[in-house]
Design a protein around this motif. Structure first.
Motif, PDB file in Angstrom:
ATOM      1  N   LEU A  56      44.533 -65.309  50.762  1.00  9.70           N
ATOM      2  CA  LEU A  56      43.132 -65.201  50.344  1.00  9.70           C
ATOM      3  C   LEU A  56      42.926 -63.987  49.445  1.00  9.70           C
ATOM      4  O   LEU A  56      42.218 -64.046  48.435  1.00  9.70           O
ATOM      5  N   MET A  57      43.573 -62.904  49.802  1.00 10.19           N
ATOM      6  CA  MET A  57      43.449 -61.688  49.006  1.00 10.19           C
ATOM      7  C   MET A  57      43.893 -61.949  47.582  1.00 10.19           C
ATOM      8  O   MET A  57      43.235 -61.556  46.611  1.00 10.19           O
ATOM      9  N   GLY A  58      45.003 -62.651  47.465  1.00 12.32           N
ATOM     10  CA  GLY A  58      45.533 -62.978  46.144  1.00 12.32           C
ATOM     11  C   GLY A  58      44.586 -63.863  45.364  1.00 12.32           C
ATOM     12  O   GLY A  58      44.344 -63.648  44.176  1.00 12.32           O
ATOM     13  N   ALA A  70      41.399 -64.059  45.742  1.00 13.78           N
ATOM     14  CA  ALA A  70      40.245 -63.257  45.355  1.00 13.78           C
ATOM     15  C   ALA A  70      40.558 -62.444  44.112  1.00 13.78           C
ATOM     16  O   ALA A  70      39.736 -62.313  43.201  1.00 13.78           O
ATOM     17  N   GLU A  71      41.763 -61.894  44.052  1.00 11.49           N
ATOM     18  CA  GLU A  71      42.180 -61.135  42.866  1.00 11.49           C
ATOM     19  C   GLU A  71      42.215 -62.039  41.638  1.00 11.49           C
ATOM     20  O   GLU A  71      41.860 -61.649  40.529  1.00 11.49           O
ATOM     21  N   LEU A  72      42.663 -63.273  41.872  1.00  9.70           N
ATOM     22  CA  LEU A  72      42.709 -64.246  40.771  1.00  9.70           C
ATOM     23  C   LEU A  72      41.296 -64.473  40.230  1.00  9.70           C
ATOM     24  O   LEU A  72      41.054 -64.450  39.027  1.00  9.70           O
ATOM     25  N   GLY A  73      40.352 -64.678  41.168  1.00  5.26           N
ATOM     26  CA  GLY A  73      38.957 -64.891  40.761  1.00  5.26           C
ATOM     27  C   GLY A  73      38.406 -63.685  40.030  1.00  5.26           C
ATOM     28  O   GLY A  73      37.631 -63.802  39.080  1.00  5.26           O
ATOM     29  N   LEU A  74      38.850 -62.506  40.470  1.00  7.12           N
ATOM     30  CA  LEU A  74      38.402 -61.268  39.857  1.00  7.12           C
ATOM     31  C   LEU A  74      38.801 -61.206  38.388  1.00  7.12           C
ATOM     32  O   LEU A  74      38.025 -60.787  37.531  1.00  7.12           O
ATOM     33  N   LYS A  75      40.039 -61.625  38.099  1.00  5.75           N
ATOM     34  CA  LYS A  75      40.515 -61.600  36.714  1.00  5.75           C
ATOM     35  C   LYS A  75      39.957 -62.784  35.919  1.00  5.75           C
ATOM     36  O   LYS A  75      39.829 -62.727  34.706  1.00  5.75           O
ATOM     37  N   MET A  76      39.687 -63.863  36.656  1.00  2.00           N
ATOM     38  CA  MET A  76      39.164 -65.049  35.999  1.00  2.00           C
ATOM     39  C   MET A  76      37.790 -64.791  35.409  1.00  2.00           C
ATOM     40  O   MET A  76      37.452 -65.301  34.339  1.00  2.00           O
TER      41      MET A  76
END
Lengths: 511, 367
Positions: free
Chosen positions: B56-58, B60-66
């Motif tokens: 999930l953390m990963g 979330a990071e993906l969404g952050l960069k997206m």
């Protein structure tokens, strides 16, 4: 070797994806013969020429050149064999001189000796009555002169078969007769000529024999001088198409459009500027503007449509000055335009017919609060297709997939259904099949009878004489006076097309 | 002989297969690259593409960069549909970050629900202002927008560096070039508590929806399409190119500006020089990979976001240089453009035509 038979084609077949452009065509041309190749657009004339000139390779069939079987793999090879071609759209560099243009197509050892080349150009052009100055820049030449450059280029290469693709479409009547004199002289010296056209009277006047194509096949051979134009037309279009419309006379009403002292300077060094254009147009009349291509027709259309804003002068529509309005604002006032280029201006090739309706008809309730009403767009589009007999696979076909005639019917229909007060149509039947041309003419006449004022810009003099109440001509951006069609001789019109008229200030002999 | 031949009709299958094909070719090339560097290629690809999003953390990071990619790409889609090649999303983004930061620092003592909207709005306006420069240069002076937007990117970057080293530098920041931390009222709320994923992603998805409505339903979207496909038809129809250019540029500036503002008010919380790892440039790849379509750019922005995280993962886990992110992005764009050729063209085998020429030569010789 049977010297008399210059070219013989046997069973030529050329297939493109989804279309058999040439379907077993036979053709023979003798030495010294002027042979007409007739047919509507899409009948396969262009493909056949490309086969002969080596631009495309046939899928089946044989070609015999002076009695020997050949395969022409490139235009360069065709030229070396003695086949010359003058395309409808000239392949000349405007920024080079006549001699330089001709030198480009010669082998290097011949091209290098420029003095000798100049002499040969003068010699050939004088011998055939086509005066040309080898040192002049092509950009300064008239369209007729440019065509001479193309023909002289073929002659210098010692062509024994000259293919001319609709050579008269760009000429004034006077230039046409001088071209014909040249061609007859060439033929009498043994040069064969393949003359591609759809103007029947010219073919009857000039050609010894004719081959008529329809839908990729030979639909008949004839001696044009011995049969009527009507018979040839029947061979071209088949039996189920009306060949022409009868146009009842019209009673023009009050003045709708008044154009005066229109001036526009072109930014393009090779473009045409509009000079002191004046014209008056009444409701319920069609005014025809003749002229050789490139004399300001497109500029005049753009000045009326609003695609260009004129420098000075006035355009008033029903008393309202519109010269500073944008195209969409003029359209809201009832101005409809049918431009010369169907694809890439009148319609977007890759968009559907429905989307293309939206291009100009958005004011017909097709857009509400910035959102497209797709249901209404489709309905409008279907209505155009139905009313104007557009042959297509429904309103979702792309504009580019329609034949020229069908797309033109669609574009005219799109404008006509918006009940315009003023319609400006440029070359509406250019490259259109006879059936569609008749439908388009009928649509124009009907609009006229409903009270619309129509400006018809065309190079087809038959069309202009058939439809128009008054006629004039554009030459080098100047508009001749307009005279009632019945009082204007074709010789007079030809002189106007060549620029022999007083300034248009004193124009407008009212109909 | 192989011949590249124009298709009679563009291939619609190839239009969507091309991005997939490009991705596969990128992976294959990446494989070979790892091999040649003496790294384990399977492990390398796993670290790059799979490990980052395995929890999930990963994600979330993906969404952050997206979020910034999607926002920038949405605006660029509007420009590119009209064939306005705006390369300036990076500059709009930086100006958005700068504008938002100036307001946030100015309002650092303020409190209230209105602070965040004001901060975001000032970022958006700053992005629009920067886009307006390029738009004005294009519509009034006919300057090529590709050149002006690229140059404006560098001006924006240097402007930001000047401000962060000068006027906005935190006086108690031990000389580091960074602003003070923004007030809590100026920070974007988290979407998933406990992660860094913030409201910016919602802005991005909303922008994608707007783009979808714009091009599927609205008349102005239709006009933009016509300008892009056929500017002569647009002129004929009276769709003012100037007006549409302004519209497209301002939308592009607004979304990228908002992206920049979301970045400083989201994960960073202050203005720093390295506010963008090149989101504005990467967004160009997103738009092309996503076929200038709303849904397409959502998927493509996720993929390109992965290249940022995957690149970081490779740096940490396998000691690879930072350039690996740019390398993968470049490969992807390169293969995409190559594969796109097959939308319009196909390959055909041509047999040589030698004999026939000979036959003709003899014939013409005798003629």
């Amino acid at each position: 070797m049977t010297a008399a038979l210059r070219l013989k084609l046997e069973n030529i077949v050329k297939e493109y994806p989804g279309c058999r452009a040439n379907d077993g065509i036979d053709l023979t041309v003798e030495a010294g013969e002027i042979h007409a190749l007739l047919g509507e657009n899409g009948a396969g004339k262009s493909t056949l020429m490309k086969v002969i000139y080596g631009v495309v390779q046939p899928d089946e069939g044989r070609m015999l050149w002076n009695g020997h079987e050949v395969r022409v793999s490139s235009p360069a090879q065709a030229r070396s064999m003695g086949i010359g071609m003058v395309f409808q759209h000239f392949s000349l560099f405007e920024t080079l001189t006549v001699a330089e243009n001709i030198a480009l197509s010669l082998p290097p050892f011949e091209a290098r000796d420029r003095k000798r080349l100049d002499e040969r150009i003068r010699e050939v052009s004088e011998r055939y009555g086509m005066a040309l100055d080898p040192r002049r820049y092509v950009s300064t030449l008239s369209v007729g002169e440019r065509q001479r450059v193309e023909i002289v280029r073929c002659l210098i290469q010692e062509s024994t078969l000259l293919i001319l693709d609709e050579p008269t479409s760009v000429l004034t009547p006077q230039e046409v007769s001088s071209l014909f004199a040249t061609l007859r002289q060439l033929a009498s010296e043994g040069c064969s000529i393949l003359f591609i056209s759809h103007k029947l009277e010219e073919v009857r006047n000039l050609c010894h024999n004719a081959t008529v194509l329809r839908q990729g096949r030979v639909s008949g051979d004839c001696r044009p001088a011995e049969v009527s134009a009507n018979d040839i037309a029947r061979l071209m279009v088949g039996n189920d198409t009306p060949i022409s419309t009868q146009v009842p006379a019209a009673e023009p009403g009050e003045v709708l459009l008044n154009v005066s002292a229109l001036e526009w300077k072109s930014n393009d060094p090779f473009g045409t500027s509009l000079k002191k254009v004046a014209l008056e147009l009444r409701k319920g009349e069609i005014v025809g503007i003749a002229g050789v291509a490139g004399n300001g027709q497109d500029e005049l259309l753009k000045a009326l449509s609003g695609e260009i804003l004129v420098d000075t002068g006035r355009i008033s529509l029903g008393g309202e000055n519109i010269e500073n309005l944008a195209p969409d604002q003029r359209r809201d006032l009832g101005v409809a335009i049918v431009p010369e280029e169907r694809l890439g201006r009148g319609a977007v090739p890759d968009m559907t017919l429905a989307d293309n309706a939206l291009l100009t008809a958005s004011g017909q309730g097709l857009v509400e609060r910035g959102l497209i009403r797709f249901g209404r767009v489709r309905e409008f589009s279907r209505e155009v297709i139905r009313r104007f007999g557009v042959r297509c696979n429904g309103e979702n076909s792309t504009a580019g997939s329609l034949s020229g005639g069908n797309l033109q019917k669609y574009i005219i229909g799109r404008e006509a259904l918006q009940n315009p007060r003023l319609l400006v149509a440029s070359h509406p039947t250019w490259g259109v099949d006879v059936g569609s041309a008749v439908a388009i003419h009928e649509a124009l006449v009907q609009l006229r009878d409903e009270g619309a004022a129509i400006v018809l810009i065309s190079e087809d003099l038959d069309e202009l004489y058939q439809l128009c109440n008054r006629l004039g001509a554009l030459c080098d951006g100047r508009l001749s006076p307009l005279a009632p069609t019945s009082e204007l001789s074709i010789e007079q019109l030809g002189q106007w097309m060549a620029g022999e008229f007083e300034s248009a200030e004193v124009s407008d002999v009212a109909a | 002989m192989l011949l590249l031949e124009r298709r009679p009709v563009d291939s619609s299958l190839m239009k969507w297969a091309s991005p997939l094909l490009a991705l596969i070719l990128t992976i294959i090339t990446g494989f070979c690259l790892f091999l040649s560097m003496g790294k384990d290629p399977v492990e390398g690809l796993k670290f790059f593409f799979i490990t980052p999003i395995s929890d999930l953390m990963g994600l979330a990071e993906l969404g952050l960069k997206m979020a910034p990619l999607l926002l920038c790409a949405a605006g660029l889609t509007v420009c590119y549909r009209a064939k306005l090649w705006n390369i300036g999303a990076e500059g709009h983004f930086l100006m958005g970050a700068l504008g938002a930061s100036i307001t946030a620092v100015w309002l650092v003592d303020a409190d209230g629900f209105w602070v965040l909207p004001v901060v975001l709005l000032s970022g958006t306006l700053a992005g629009m202002l920067w886009a307006a420069v390029a738009s004005g240069l294009k519509t009034h002076l006919h300057c090529n927008e590709i050149l002006t937007t690229i140059m404006l990117n560098y001006i924006a970057l240097n402007l930001l560096l000047y401000v962060v080293h000068g006027p906005l530098k935190d006086p108690y920041g031990f000389g580091f070039p960074q602003s003070v931390m923004f007030a809590d009222s100026a920070l974007l709320p988290a979407l998933i508590p406990g992660t860094r994923l913030h409201l910016g992603l919602a802005f991005g998805l909303l922008a994608a929806v707007v783009v979808w409505v714009l091009f599927a339903r609205s008349f102005i979207g239709f006009q933009l399409n016509v300008v892009g496909q056929d500017h002569r038809a647009a002129a004929f129809a009276g769709f003012g190119a100037r007006r549409l250019t302004w519209f497209a540029f301002l939308v592009g500036g607004a979304t990228a500006g908002l992206a920049g503002a979301s970045e400083v008010t989201g994960p960073i919380g202050q203005l720093v020089p390295q506010v963008s790892p090149g989101y504005g440039y990467t967004a160009i790849i997103v738009v092309f990979l996503g076929r200038m379509h709303a849904l397409g750019i959502v998927v493509a922005s996720a993929l390109l976001a992965l290249t940022f995280i995957g690149g970081e993962m490779l740096q940490i886990a396998m000691n690879m240089p930072k350039a690996v992110t740019g390398l993968f992005q470049g490969l992807l764009l390169f293969y995409l453009l190559t594969c796109d050729a097959f939308i319009h063209y196909r390959i055909r085998l041509k047999r040589p035509a030698r004999q026939t020429t000979m036959a003709a030569k003899t014939a013409s010789g005798e003629a």
